[in-house]
Scaffold this active site. Sequence first.
Site, PDB file in Angstrom:
ATOM      1  N   ARG A  64      -5.108  -2.713 -10.366  1.00 13.73           N
ATOM      2  CA  ARG A  64      -4.426  -3.933  -9.932  1.00 13.73           C
ATOM      3  C   ARG A  64      -5.252  -4.716  -8.916  1.00 13.73           C
ATOM      4  O   ARG A  64      -4.966  -5.892  -8.662  1.00 13.73           O
ATOM      5  CB  ARG A  64      -3.059  -3.578  -9.327  1.00 13.73           C
ATOM      6  CG  ARG A  64      -2.131  -2.896 -10.312  1.00 13.73           C
ATOM      7  CD  ARG A  64      -0.913  -2.323  -9.618  1.00 13.73           C
ATOM      8  NE  ARG A  64      -0.017  -3.346  -9.136  1.00 13.73           N
ATOM      9  CZ  ARG A  64       1.019  -3.820  -9.809  1.00 13.73           C
ATOM     10  NH1 ARG A  64       1.280  -3.353 -11.026  1.00 13.73           N
ATOM     11  NH2 ARG A  64       1.805  -4.743  -9.294  1.00 13.73           N
ATOM     12  N   GLY A 121       3.697  -8.814  -2.164  1.00 15.14           N
ATOM     13  CA  GLY A 121       4.276 -10.144  -2.211  1.00 15.14           C
ATOM     14  C   GLY A 121       3.909 -10.942  -0.982  1.00 15.14           C
ATOM     15  O   GLY A 121       2.978 -10.606  -0.242  1.00 15.14           O
ATOM     16  N   HIS A 132     -22.620 -36.321 -20.895  1.00 19.07           N
ATOM     17  CA  HIS A 132     -21.718 -36.998 -19.958  1.00 19.07           C
ATOM     18  C   HIS A 132     -21.763 -36.360 -18.570  1.00 19.07           C
ATOM     19  O   HIS A 132     -20.775 -36.401 -17.828  1.00 19.07           O
ATOM     20  CB  HIS A 132     -20.294 -37.004 -20.503  1.00 19.07           C
ATOM     21  CG  HIS A 132     -20.142 -37.799 -21.756  1.00 19.07           C
ATOM     22  ND1 HIS A 132     -19.895 -39.158 -21.750  1.00 19.07           N
ATOM     23  CD2 HIS A 132     -20.254 -37.439 -23.058  1.00 19.07           C
ATOM     24  CE1 HIS A 132     -19.842 -39.595 -22.997  1.00 19.07           C
ATOM     25  NE2 HIS A 132     -20.056 -38.573 -23.807  1.00 19.07           N
ATOM     26  N   LYS A 153      -5.871  -7.444 -10.934  1.00 14.72           N
ATOM     27  CA  LYS A 153      -5.551  -7.405 -12.351  1.00 14.72           C
ATOM     28  C   LYS A 153      -4.292  -8.193 -12.669  1.00 14.72           C
ATOM     29  O   LYS A 153      -4.222  -8.918 -13.646  1.00 14.72           O
ATOM     30  CB  LYS A 153      -5.387  -5.952 -12.802  1.00 14.72           C
ATOM     31  CG  LYS A 153      -5.077  -5.778 -14.295  1.00 14.72           C
ATOM     32  CD  LYS A 153      -6.224  -6.240 -15.154  1.00 14.72           C
ATOM     33  CE  LYS A 153      -5.982  -5.952 -16.626  1.00 14.72           C
ATOM     34  NZ  LYS A 153      -7.009  -6.574 -17.470  1.00 14.72           N
TER      35      LYS A 153
END
Length: 606
Positions: A27, A99, A501, A601
Amino acid sequence: MCGIVGVLGDHEAAPILVEALKRLEYRGYDSAGIATLNDGHLDRRRAVGKLVNLSDLLVHEPLAGKAGIGHTRWATHGVPSVGNAHPHKAGPVAVVHNGIIENYRELRAELAAAGIGYETETDTETVALLTRMHMDQGDGPVEAAMRTIDKLRGAYALAFLFDGEPDLIVAARLGPPLAIGHGEGEMFVGSDAIALAPLTDRITYLEEGDRAIVTRKGVEIRDAKGNLANRPVKTVSIDGTRIDKAGHKHFMAKEIAEQPNVVGEAVRHYLDPQGNISFPGEEIDFTKLDRLTMVACGTAYIACLVAKYWFEDLARLPVDVDVASEFRYREPPIGPRTLAIFASQSGETADTLAALRYCRDKTAGIACVVNVTESSIARESDIVLPIHAGVEVGVASTKAFTCKLTVMFLLALKAAHQRGHIDDTRLSDLVSALRGLPSVISAALDQNDAVQRTATLLSEARDVLFLGRGRMFPLALEGALKLKEISYIHAEAYASGELKHGPIALIDKNMPVVVLAPRDAIFDKTVSNMQEVMARKGKVVLVSDEDGLAEASDGVWQTIRMPRVDPLLTPILYAIPAQLLAYHTAVAKGTDVDQPRNLAKSVTVE
């Protein structure tokens, strides 16, 4: 992003916590720590960097106790440091948190008014301090935790452990996922089933706003309104949560090599022996749709860009593709004849989930393309389309990308056939090509050595451009994303026609340019752009099939040969060299392939 574990067990908790945290390394994190209860008293150990640093610390300063919580932290508020690492402790309470507490400054002001200061830079410490304050005011542990949670705004998965309470963990979830594991006289808490797989296969997933009082006898769950909630206990497949490298040096290498098998599994899941395409649950009637809205982040967003080509080309169905973090705040108008499709490997991506909730009741339906079928996005969708990639540990998504593409291609075929834009014969031909795709991917993987030689040269570059036209333009984006994710080389991607461009100003003798160009209807246009690069001494890496290389390889710096495949399937096939280039370049540079710096992750907070 971040990982939480909790144990109320019959054995020493510290080694169990560390082992569970190892299963959450995928993670992403920059520090780690655990806290246990020994003789009724909280103690903790924390370390910056990899989990091996925490393990080394525990050898010299062991923690006893059969109840504990642990955490891998990905820094948001405050730099990675021992002081900012979780668990945070305030008097009789320790807390781990995944969180962001958005109102932590207001809460700090409340604490300051009560004469309570803070020691860290984190928002999470506020949770521990508030709980301590409530306990000092006479609340019991559970009531103190609940009163604290009531005050929080933002996103959180939380686990609380208390002095003198060896049979209690309080957990709560609003946003980031959290699961409860059921054992025999033991109970567990984890960010996902992968963390708990060696401990139990019986899992209860907390819903949005749930709060759980966990003891060794079981769990009491209350919903956001305080009502008792009967959340089901689900049995998960242990095989589906197995994590090992299977002899490969890195998880990413293993996951690249698995693609023939997992793509084949995705195809088999949605095709019956007669070649009919069927999707689980509610049948999608594409004849009643005027438009698709596809929303995702990162590599999943790029998969949606590819799918846009398929849906518009095959099914003549207009498609809007949005980055979830922009979509959720733009709040676009959506009609009732629009199907919203959300793509996410984890099914927990915070921005994608927020976008899904915005679309609720505004569209003809909500579909999701996910790898984790028990995820929040899956649970909140009308139609769930699993990609069958299996556990993906490497932060840079590989097999989940090709499996997403496979499922989206099948969905586009279904839409095209329903809407009468391809007949039975054309459908049968494309289904046959799709069934043969695993063997073609295997042939592409056979080019590993050639890609590695090119990557060794590429590793010396500071900047790299990727070019592609049509369906190859999203693959150029994916190639550039993969390279910068894990090798830290600056890479950009452009549609080949955009070269004049602006980007052509960057071309010189030091600039490698990777050109993705299967021999298709627009091959000549791509080659013209490639010639403009070579005229300015740019070093071209041409990725094409045998016919393309025979026609256009004169004077290029390096070539990578791909097998032939139906042009519609080239985005899936050409993902392989893009992945291998990034992988071998990163290995040559010595970077952390599976856990690149600063990345997570699963991005479960905004």
